[in-house]
Motif scaffolding. Structure first.
Motif, PDB file in Angstrom:
ATOM      1  N   THR A 124      12.353 -12.334  26.202  1.00  0.00           N
ATOM      2  CA  THR A 124      13.194 -13.496  25.899  1.00  0.00           C
ATOM      3  C   THR A 124      14.464 -13.056  25.197  1.00  0.00           C
ATOM      4  O   THR A 124      14.467 -12.120  24.395  1.00  0.00           O
ATOM      5  N   ALA A 125      15.546 -13.768  25.511  1.00  0.00           N
ATOM      6  CA  ALA A 125      16.809 -13.498  24.822  1.00  0.00           C
ATOM      7  C   ALA A 125      16.784 -14.058  23.408  1.00  0.00           C
ATOM      8  O   ALA A 125      17.307 -13.448  22.477  1.00  0.00           O
ATOM      9  N   GLY A 126      16.171 -15.252  23.242  1.00  0.00           N
ATOM     10  CA  GLY A 126      16.111 -15.873  21.933  1.00  0.00           C
ATOM     11  C   GLY A 126      14.889 -16.757  21.802  1.00  0.00           C
ATOM     12  O   GLY A 126      14.141 -16.969  22.768  1.00  0.00           O
ATOM     13  N   THR A 127      14.696 -17.299  20.623  1.00  0.00           N
ATOM     14  CA  THR A 127      13.518 -18.125  20.344  1.00  0.00           C
ATOM     15  C   THR A 127      13.444 -19.334  21.270  1.00  0.00           C
ATOM     16  O   THR A 127      12.356 -19.748  21.688  1.00  0.00           O
ATOM     17  N   VAL A 128      14.585 -19.909  21.607  1.00  0.00           N
ATOM     18  CA  VAL A 128      14.605 -21.113  22.437  1.00  0.00           C
ATOM     19  C   VAL A 128      14.048 -20.855  23.834  1.00  0.00           C
ATOM     20  O   VAL A 128      13.620 -21.785  24.525  1.00  0.00           O
ATOM     21  N   VAL A 132       9.555 -21.281  28.036  1.00  0.00           N
ATOM     22  CA  VAL A 132       9.628 -20.866  29.436  1.00  0.00           C
ATOM     23  C   VAL A 132       8.861 -19.559  29.634  1.00  0.00           C
ATOM     24  O   VAL A 132       8.143 -19.376  30.623  1.00  0.00           O
ATOM     25  N   ALA A 133       8.984 -18.649  28.668  1.00  0.00           N
ATOM     26  CA  ALA A 133       8.238 -17.390  28.747  1.00  0.00           C
ATOM     27  C   ALA A 133       6.734 -17.630  28.631  1.00  0.00           C
ATOM     28  O   ALA A 133       5.941 -16.960  29.303  1.00  0.00           O
ATOM     29  N   ASP A 134       6.331 -18.598  27.809  1.00  0.00           N
ATOM     30  CA  ASP A 134       4.904 -18.939  27.705  1.00  0.00           C
ATOM     31  C   ASP A 134       4.356 -19.346  29.072  1.00  0.00           C
ATOM     32  O   ASP A 134       3.265 -18.931  29.468  1.00  0.00           O
ATOM     33  N   GLU A 135       5.112 -20.186  29.766  1.00  0.00           N
ATOM     34  CA  GLU A 135       4.680 -20.629  31.083  1.00  0.00           C
ATOM     35  C   GLU A 135       4.610 -19.462  32.058  1.00  0.00           C
ATOM     36  O   GLU A 135       3.709 -19.380  32.898  1.00  0.00           O
ATOM     37  N   ALA A 136       5.554 -18.521  31.934  1.00  0.00           N
ATOM     38  CA  ALA A 136       5.577 -17.365  32.831  1.00  0.00           C
ATOM     39  C   ALA A 136       4.365 -16.463  32.645  1.00  0.00           C
ATOM     40  O   ALA A 136       3.964 -15.747  33.564  1.00  0.00           O
ATOM     41  N   VAL A 199      14.880 -15.568  34.772  1.00  0.00           N
ATOM     42  CA  VAL A 199      14.650 -16.998  34.632  1.00  0.00           C
ATOM     43  C   VAL A 199      15.774 -17.599  33.798  1.00  0.00           C
ATOM     44  O   VAL A 199      15.819 -17.402  32.582  1.00  0.00           O
ATOM     45  N   PRO A 200      16.699 -18.325  34.420  1.00  0.00           N
ATOM     46  CA  PRO A 200      17.710 -19.016  33.628  1.00  0.00           C
ATOM     47  C   PRO A 200      17.079 -20.186  32.869  1.00  0.00           C
ATOM     48  O   PRO A 200      16.247 -20.910  33.414  1.00  0.00           O
ATOM     49  N   VAL A 201      17.463 -20.334  31.624  1.00  0.00           N
ATOM     50  CA  VAL A 201      16.857 -21.344  30.753  1.00  0.00           C
ATOM     51  C   VAL A 201      17.905 -22.396  30.388  1.00  0.00           C
ATOM     52  O   VAL A 201      19.082 -22.082  30.169  1.00  0.00           O
ATOM     53  N   SER A 202      17.474 -23.641  30.310  1.00  0.00           N
ATOM     54  CA  SER A 202      18.389 -24.746  30.027  1.00  0.00           C
ATOM     55  C   SER A 202      18.671 -24.866  28.538  1.00  0.00           C
ATOM     56  O   SER A 202      18.413 -25.890  27.913  1.00  0.00           O
ATOM     57  N   ILE A 230      16.114 -22.894  37.360  1.00  0.00           N
ATOM     58  CA  ILE A 230      16.242 -23.128  35.917  1.00  0.00           C
ATOM     59  C   ILE A 230      14.893 -23.553  35.323  1.00  0.00           C
ATOM     60  O   ILE A 230      14.236 -24.461  35.844  1.00  0.00           O
ATOM     61  N   ASP A 231      14.477 -22.858  34.266  1.00  0.00           N
ATOM     62  CA  ASP A 231      13.232 -23.133  33.537  1.00  0.00           C
ATOM     63  C   ASP A 231      11.973 -22.908  34.376  1.00  0.00           C
ATOM     64  O   ASP A 231      10.887 -23.349  33.978  1.00  0.00           O
ATOM     65  N   ALA A 232      12.075 -22.242  35.510  1.00  0.00           N
ATOM     66  CA  ALA A 232      10.930 -22.072  36.416  1.00  0.00           C
ATOM     67  C   ALA A 232      10.069 -20.881  36.002  1.00  0.00           C
ATOM     68  O   ALA A 232       9.881 -19.914  36.755  1.00  0.00           O
ATOM     69  N   GLY A 233       9.512 -20.966  34.782  1.00  0.00           N
ATOM     70  CA  GLY A 233       8.670 -19.882  34.291  1.00  0.00           C
ATOM     71  C   GLY A 233       7.449 -19.655  35.146  1.00  0.00           C
ATOM     72  O   GLY A 233       7.045 -18.511  35.388  1.00  0.00           O
ATOM     73  N   PHE A 234       6.840 -20.744  35.622  1.00  0.00           N
ATOM     74  CA  PHE A 234       5.628 -20.594  36.432  1.00  0.00           C
ATOM     75  C   PHE A 234       5.915 -19.825  37.715  1.00  0.00           C
ATOM     76  O   PHE A 234       5.139 -18.957  38.117  1.00  0.00           O
ATOM     77  N   VAL A 235       7.028 -20.115  38.363  1.00  0.00           N
ATOM     78  CA  VAL A 235       7.381 -19.425  39.601  1.00  0.00           C
ATOM     79  C   VAL A 235       7.600 -17.933  39.336  1.00  0.00           C
ATOM     80  O   VAL A 235       7.144 -17.071  40.096  1.00  0.00           O
ATOM     81  N   ALA A 236       8.300 -17.622  38.252  1.00  0.00           N
ATOM     82  CA  ALA A 236       8.509 -16.219  37.889  1.00  0.00           C
ATOM     83  C   ALA A 236       7.177 -15.520  37.639  1.00  0.00           C
ATOM     84  O   ALA A 236       6.966 -14.385  38.075  1.00  0.00           O
TER      85      ALA A 236
END
Length: 255
Positions: A124-128, A132-136, A199-202, A230-236
């Motif tokens: 992850t780039a940052g806490t925010v 999305v990373a959790d889902e991935a 994974v681009p994040v919103s 965007i935000d597609a952690g599951f797909v990643a």
């Protein structure tokens, strides 16, 4: 066919299990659960909880457990989780529930946990970017891959990116989540010979702050990587799992 009917008649098989055997899916009031997806696609179906009522989430999770001994759920909220835990106490009292972020995994004692000789790095780039990373992580964790989580290494302080390069290079596949301008996956992809799934994040604000700037930047990446929505952690996570399984298979068959 007769064996299935006899198994249902004598109570050794539920109607849902029989339907899953015959059709590949099982039907309940909340919809149809694709019980054969793991055999057909290499990754199991997960239940997207977002937009569903707690009762629908419970019904689908119970069908998943009944037919595959495991239920995977993404984007759950507290009300859905409370309903699921209450229902499991009655229907599957011996099941084990794991939760990280809004992702949930439930397995029965009969579930045969796989193991992969492969490491999936989740960056992850940052806490925010954490949710999305959790889902991935959901599918690679379920598949038995080793997860190496590297957090808060965004390029605003490039030293914190560079001091983790050895970990990036040690992974077999990398999922990198970043919002704002989405620079981190591009930078990492230029430093490793590992497949990178961006994974681009919103996250962010102003023009492009809903993830569109990150998506556009990653699609124009000069370094070679793959990009999901965007935000597609599951797909990643699904793509990373397929890669990890292929690597594990190659290692297992090598002399």
């Amino acid at each position: 066919m007769r064996e299935l009917l006899e198994a249902v008649a004598d109570g050794h098989l539920s109607p849902s299990e029989a339907e899953a055997e015959l059709r590949g899916y099982a039907t309940n009031d909340a919809g149809r659960f694709d019980a054969a997806r793991k055999q057909r696609r290499g990754i199991p179906e997960a239940i997207l909880a977002e937009g569903k009522t707690p009762a629908q989430v419970v019904a689908l999770a119970e069908t998943a457990l009944e037919t595959t001994d495991r239920a995977l759920l993404t984007r759950t909220d507290d009300e859905q989780l409370d309903a699921l835990q209450t229902a499991l106490e009655n229907s599957f009292p011996n099941a084990t529930l794991e939760r990280w972020g809004t992702s949930v995994r439930v397995v029965t004692p009969e579930f045969d946990q796989p193991s992969l000789d492969a490491t999936v790095g989740v960056v992850t780039a940052g806490t925010v970017d954490g949710p999305v990373a959790d889902e991935a992580e959901l599918l690679p964790r379920d598949a038995g891959a080793t997860i190496d989580r590297v957090e808060d290494v965004g390029v605003a302080a490039l030293d914190r990116t560079l001091d983790q390069v050895d970990r990036f290079r040690a992974a077999d596949v990398l999922i990198v989540a970043a919002g704002r301008e989405g620079a981190l996956p591009t930078v990492i992809a230029g430093l490793v010979d590992t497949p990178v799934i961006a994974v681009p994040v919103s996250s962010g604000y102003g023009f492009g702050g809903d993830g569109e700037a990150a998506l556009a930047g990653l699609l124009q990446s000069c370094t070679v990587l793959s990009v999901v929505n965007i935000d597609a952690g599951f797909v990643a996570g699904a793509q990373a799992t397929l890669i990890a399984q292929a690597i594990d298979g190659a290692r297992d068959s090598s002399p």
